[in-house]
Design a protein around this motif. Structure first.
Motif, mmCIF file in Angstrom:
data_model
loop_
_atom_site.group_PDB
_atom_site.id
_atom_site.type_symbol
_atom_site.label_atom_id
_atom_site.label_comp_id
_atom_site.label_asym_id
_atom_site.label_seq_id
_atom_site.Cartn_x
_atom_site.Cartn_y
_atom_site.Cartn_z
ATOM 1 N N ALA A 174 9.152 12.598 27.441
ATOM 2 C CA ALA A 174 8.042 13.547 27.321
ATOM 3 C C ALA A 174 7.324 13.719 28.646
ATOM 4 N N HIS A 175 7.236 12.662 29.433
ATOM 5 C CA HIS A 175 6.573 12.785 30.730
ATOM 6 C C HIS A 175 7.371 13.674 31.668
ATOM 7 N N GLN A 176 8.687 13.542 31.638
ATOM 8 C CA GLN A 176 9.513 14.416 32.464
ATOM 9 C C GLN A 176 9.391 15.871 32.033
ATOM 10 N N ALA A 177 9.196 16.084 30.747
ATOM 11 C CA ALA A 177 9.140 17.449 30.218
ATOM 12 C C ALA A 177 7.763 18.080 30.351
ATOM 13 N N ALA A 178 6.729 17.294 30.650
ATOM 14 C CA ALA A 178 5.373 17.831 30.716
ATOM 15 C C ALA A 178 5.282 18.951 31.745
ATOM 16 N N GLY A 179 4.560 20.001 31.388
ATOM 17 C CA GLY A 179 4.370 21.130 32.280
ATOM 18 C C GLY A 179 5.438 22.199 32.168
ATOM 19 N N ALA A 180 6.461 21.966 31.327
ATOM 20 C CA ALA A 180 7.539 22.945 31.146
ATOM 21 C C ALA A 180 7.710 23.212 29.653
ATOM 22 N N ARG A 181 8.321 24.362 29.328
ATOM 23 C CA ARG A 181 8.615 24.708 27.933
ATOM 24 C C ARG A 181 10.004 25.338 27.872
ATOM 25 N N TRP A 182 10.619 25.222 26.697
ATOM 26 C CA TRP A 182 11.950 25.771 26.481
ATOM 27 C C TRP A 182 11.964 26.564 25.178
ATOM 28 N N PRO A 183 12.869 27.541 25.039
ATOM 29 C CA PRO A 183 12.936 28.298 23.787
ATOM 30 C C PRO A 183 13.122 27.398 22.570
ATOM 31 N N ALA A 184 13.942 26.343 22.695
ATOM 32 C CA ALA A 184 14.148 25.414 21.582
ATOM 33 C C ALA A 184 14.072 23.992 22.105
ATOM 34 N N VAL A 185 13.479 23.111 21.298
ATOM 35 C CA VAL A 185 13.342 21.699 21.663
ATOM 36 C C VAL A 185 13.762 20.855 20.468
ATOM 37 N N VAL A 186 14.538 19.800 20.753
ATOM 38 C CA VAL A 186 14.908 18.819 19.738
ATOM 39 C C VAL A 186 14.238 17.505 20.115
ATOM 40 N N VAL A 187 13.286 17.049 19.297
ATOM 41 C CA VAL A 187 12.580 15.791 19.544
ATOM 42 C C VAL A 187 13.249 14.704 18.712
ATOM 43 N N VAL A 188 13.658 13.626 19.368
ATOM 44 C CA VAL A 188 14.415 12.562 18.716
ATOM 45 C C VAL A 188 13.517 11.348 18.518
ATOM 46 N N LEU A 189 13.360 10.927 17.245
ATOM 47 C CA LEU A 189 12.499 9.799 16.894
ATOM 48 C C LEU A 189 13.290 8.796 16.053
ATOM 49 N N PRO A 190 14.148 7.975 16.681
ATOM 50 C CA PRO A 190 14.865 6.955 15.912
ATOM 51 C C PRO A 190 13.922 5.832 15.503
ATOM 52 N N GLY A 191 14.356 5.010 14.577
ATOM 53 C CA GLY A 191 13.476 3.983 14.022
ATOM 54 C C GLY A 191 12.909 3.037 15.035
ATOM 55 N N ASP A 192 13.686 2.659 16.059
ATOM 56 C CA ASP A 192 13.173 1.697 17.023
ATOM 57 C C ASP A 192 12.225 2.321 18.037
ATOM 58 N N ALA A 193 11.922 3.610 17.886
ATOM 59 C CA ALA A 193 10.963 4.273 18.773
ATOM 60 C C ALA A 193 9.564 4.285 18.205
ATOM 61 N N ALA A 194 9.366 3.766 16.997
ATOM 62 C CA ALA A 194 8.074 3.895 16.324
ATOM 63 C C ALA A 194 6.932 3.345 17.165
ATOM 64 N N LEU A 231 11.455 24.205 16.962
ATOM 65 C CA LEU A 231 11.340 22.757 17.120
ATOM 66 C C LEU A 231 12.128 22.077 16.014
ATOM 67 N N SER A 232 13.093 21.246 16.383
ATOM 68 C CA SER A 232 13.783 20.374 15.439
ATOM 69 C C SER A 232 13.326 18.947 15.706
ATOM 70 N N VAL A 233 12.994 18.209 14.648
ATOM 71 C CA VAL A 233 12.565 16.824 14.777
ATOM 72 C C VAL A 233 13.590 15.943 14.077
ATOM 73 N N VAL A 234 14.317 15.158 14.852
ATOM 74 C CA VAL A 234 15.263 14.185 14.294
ATOM 75 C C VAL A 234 14.435 12.952 13.945
ATOM 76 N N HIS A 235 14.148 12.797 12.659
ATOM 77 C CA HIS A 235 13.063 11.934 12.197
ATOM 78 C C HIS A 235 13.616 10.676 11.534
ATOM 79 N N GLY A 236 13.379 9.516 12.184
ATOM 80 C CA GLY A 236 13.803 8.258 11.596
ATOM 81 C C GLY A 236 12.742 7.187 11.648
ATOM 82 N N VAL A 237 11.464 7.594 11.774
ATOM 83 C CA VAL A 237 10.384 6.609 11.920
ATOM 84 C C VAL A 237 9.488 6.536 10.689
ATOM 85 N N ASP A 238 9.867 7.175 9.601
ATOM 86 C CA ASP A 238 9.121 7.119 8.340
ATOM 87 C C ASP A 238 7.656 7.507 8.569
ATOM 88 N N GLN A 239 6.728 6.625 8.129
ATOM 89 C CA GLN A 239 5.305 6.944 8.218
ATOM 90 C C GLN A 239 4.710 6.679 9.598
#
Length: 746
Positions: A668-688, A707-715
């Motif tokens: 996210a820090h590398q991406a700050a200040g830029a935008r793209w037509p589509a973004v896939v945010v990846v949140l695996p369980g060990d990233a909680a 925006l697609s969110v690959v969601h594996g962090v539950d609550q």
């Protein structure tokens, strides 16, 4: 999940964080420290969630410089092989990154010269008592009673300030391209290599040690082996072993030289987390964690040696009650402001920045400008703050256009080159802050070295670290107006300091909050996150898609599927316009793992150019904390050639291994200040554990259409949005500004 500096799961690193913060900020991309990979440490420690900055001090153990582990070993060799071909040219020209860094060094020298013109000490940072007084006494004892922790800023009578020019100079001049720093002499490197071998340290470090310690590097190491800590990526336990080999029985954990080096190292590591100073108690705790027997004496030793500075900000006295009697509740003495320790480079930057902002405020000529609230404020004041989301960026851009219509020299500066291109596509000209400071872009400078500007608008102001901000403000002429604009909810600057937050909190200038909301389902979602709410948003056009996953392996598989197939088919956005954002570099679903999988699917190849092939998407770090994305074109004797937007960039062959990584997936820090037509945010369980509200806000806000969110962090995602406030950074800019510009709130 692992992250080399703050964007990962929260497992404490081996070295205890001296500040006591349990979730350090997402790191600056310390792309240069990886050169020590494998040199002092063959074992890669597990990275921590949100400890990217803490581990950026241990970059040598992590190969976090931007390429997969196996590619990194081959990078320099493969490009060097091209360089050895017949007819290869000689020494390459100075790169843009080197020119930028050299230009900043030149401007920092100008800052120091300017500080020498100031009269007397600042209003804050001088009065000490108790422990602080003892520390200052140590400095006075060494320096004959004339020095203190803050006399770093006490200088001779000022020279008269130059008057603002009545008219713009007939022509502006750009500073010459700085000469490249000479490489260490072969004799120096050879002598260092002998000392390293004697101490059992890898001889591969010789060049970097010689560059860091100068011509006398070998003797410096013999006299003080702990000076090896000044080389980035080297860890204290490694230097302790080196010192034992050199000193034998004379080496001990209470050695004063060790105390000084460790104190400096702790403060440098804290700077990677965004701190410009640390409370003295936190430094003592960090020293105790490295087996220093008497941390208090160690701190005094470091101050006595003038290796660190000590500060205690003055408390602003409150109004006395009528009749001279103190109220009963005021009988208890207010706690004193904390005693802080800091390095001179950040102390200089904060002092210079505060002084420069005060100068702009005092030298601006008030004028009545018609138009929006922002235009009226900019016409009346020399410093204005503007806050808002993505849509609000149009307001300061319109301000710059209106200023040009008034005949003023106005410029818009942004953090990322992608942001510059986006404004250009919308018909607005802009330059990056880095290009402006290096002289590669912007209006050039007048004969005194100041930027030829009457108004500077800085977008993405939260991404300004204190050193860049100080150089930028010192480059503005008297009377120039400065507008800092940005979203205070995004992740902070990758470097030390929190300039935008501190200036906002100081309340020393007008603050204009935009009322322009971000449109559509994505705008609604991100705005809710900024308010601490993860709302369910209607997305009839598939603007937002949640993809649940059970483990990291499935997260990688679904991410590749989304980028390569689902998003192009359902949304119409091709893979080259889709950006993956994940929490960290390491781990089973970090940038490294994702980039390997995405390359295999989207651009398979042998990696014949130092691990890269033509068509590979890459992220290049020309300087720490700054990321440029592009596509590999080719390689030649000078290095790898990239296409970034409409420009061609060269990554010198000696920097391929340390400053380049594949770029289908970013943090996210590398991406700050830029935008793209589509973004896939990846949140695996060990990233909680690496999630926080600013991280989620920044990552989700990079998407323009989908925006697609690959969601594996539950609550954990909802908890992070509701409760996950990023840890505070310890800085001094706010009290310095309040002392210089304390006025009733605008």
């Amino acid at each position: 999940m692992t992250e080399p500096a703050g964007e990962t799961a929260p497992e404490a690193p081996e070295d205890v964080e001296p500040t006591g913060d349990d979730a350090p900020q997402e790191p600056a991309e310390a792309e240069t420290a990886a050169e020590a990979e494998g040199a002092m440490e063959s074992q890669e420690p597990e990275e921590t969630a949100e400890a990217e900055v803490a581990q950026a001090a241990d970059e040598a153990d992590e190969d976090q410089e931007g390429q997969e582990a196996d590619e990194g070993q081959e990078a320099g060799a493969a490009v060097a092989e091209v360089a050895d071909t017949p007819g290869a040219p000689g020494t390459p020209e100075l790169s843009d990154a080197q020119a930028e860094l050299a230009a900043q060094r030149e401007l920092r020298a100008r800052i120091e010269a300017r500080k020498a013109e100031k009269e007397g000490p600042p209003a804050s940072g001088a009065k000490l008592s108790g422990t602080a007084a003892d520390l200052l006494a140590a400095v006075r004892a060494v320096e004959g009673g004339a020095a203190s922790g803050t006399t770093f800023f006490e200088d001779p009578e000022p020279a008269p300030r130059r008057p603002a020019p009545e008219t713009a100079p007939a022509m502006t001049v750009r500073p010459p391209v700085p000469a490249q720093a000479p490489a260490p002499a072969p004799g120096t490197t050879a002598a260092v290599r002998e000392v390293l071998a004697k101490g059992g340290a890898p001889e591969a470090l010789a060049g970097r040690v010689a560059a860091a310690l100068g011509e006398a590097a070998a003797q410096v190491l013999l006299d003080d082996p702990w000076q090896l800590l000044s080389v980035s990526g080297v860890r204290p336990e490694q230097v302790d072993g080196f010192a034992r080999a050199l000193l034998g029985a004379a080496c001990g954990p209470d050695d004063p030289r060790r105390a000084v080096a460790l104190t400096v190292w702790l403060l440098e590591r804290a700077a990677l987390q965004g701190h410009t100073a640390l409370e003295v108690g936190a430094v003592r705790a960090g020293l105790a964690g490295h087996s220093v027997p008497d941390p208090e004496a160690a701190v005094e030793e470091a101050v006595s040696a003038a290796a660190v500075l000590v500060f205690q900000e003055e408390e602003t006295p409150g109004e006395e009650p009528e009749g001279g009697e103190e109220p009963a509740e005021a009988v208890a003495e207010e706690p004193a402001s904390p005693v802080l320790l800091g390095l001179d480079r950040y102390a200089m930057a904060e002092e210079s920045l505060a002084d420069g902002l005060a100068r702009l405020v005092r030298t601006a000529t008030a004028d009545s400008w018609e138009g929006s609230e922002l235009e009226r404020a900019a016409g009346t004041h020399g410093l204005v703050l503007h806050t808002g989301g993505e849509a609000s960026r149009a307001e300061p851009v319109a301000l710059a256009a209106a200023a040009r219509e008034r005949g003023l020299r106005a410029l818009v500066a942004v953090h990322a080159d992608a942001g510059r291109r986006a404004l250009g596509a919308a018909g607005a000209e802009a330059v990056t802050v880095a290009a402006l400071l290096s002289g590669a872009g912007g209006p050039g400078r007048d004969e005194e070295g100041s930027l030829a500007l009457d108004l500077l608008v800085v977008l993405d102001a939260p991404q300004l670290d204190v050193e860049a901000a100080a150089v930028l403000v010192e480059s503005l002429p008297d009377g120039c107006r400065l507008v800092l604009s940005g979203d205070p909810e995004v992740l902070g600057a990758p470097g030390a300091g929190r300039v935008f937050t501190d200036v906002l909190a100081a309340r020393v200038c007008p603050r204009i909050a935009s009322r322009l909301p971000d449109p559509g389902p994505l705008g609604e979602l991100v705005s809710g996150i900024g308010a601490g709410e993860l709302n369910q948003v209607e997305a009839p056009g598939k603007e937002i898609v949640i993809v649940p996953v059970r483990d990291a392996g499935e997260a990688v598989h679904r991410t590749v599927q989304l980028v390569a197939d689902s998003v192009p088919r359902a949304i119409g956005v091709p893979p080259e316009q889709t950006q993956v954002v994940t929490v960290g570099h390491g781990g089973s679903a970090g940038t490294r793992a994702l980039n390997v999988a995405l390359k295999q699917r989207l651009n398979p190849g042998p990696g014949r150019f130092g691990g890269y092939d033509p068509g590979d998407r890459v992220a290049f770090a020309p300087a720490p904390g700054r990321t440029v994305t592009g596509t590999v074109l080719s390689a030649d004797a000078e290095g790898l050639r990239l296409r970034s937007g409409d420009e061609e960039l060269l990554v010198p062959k000696e920097r391929v291994e340390s400053a380049l990584r594949h770029g289908w997936a970013l943090t996210a820090h590398q991406a700050a200040g830029a935008r793209w037509p589509a973004v896939v945010v990846v949140l695996p369980g060990d990233a909680a554990g690496g999630l926080s509200r600013p991280w989620v806000y920044t990552a989700f806000g990079r998407a323009e259409r989908h925006l697609s969110v690959v969601h594996g962090v539950d609550q954990a995602l909802a908890r992070a949005v509701a409760e996950g406030v990023a840890p505070e950074r310890t800085t001094r800019l706010r009290p310095l500004l309040e002392a210089l510009l304390s006025t009733p709130e605008e």
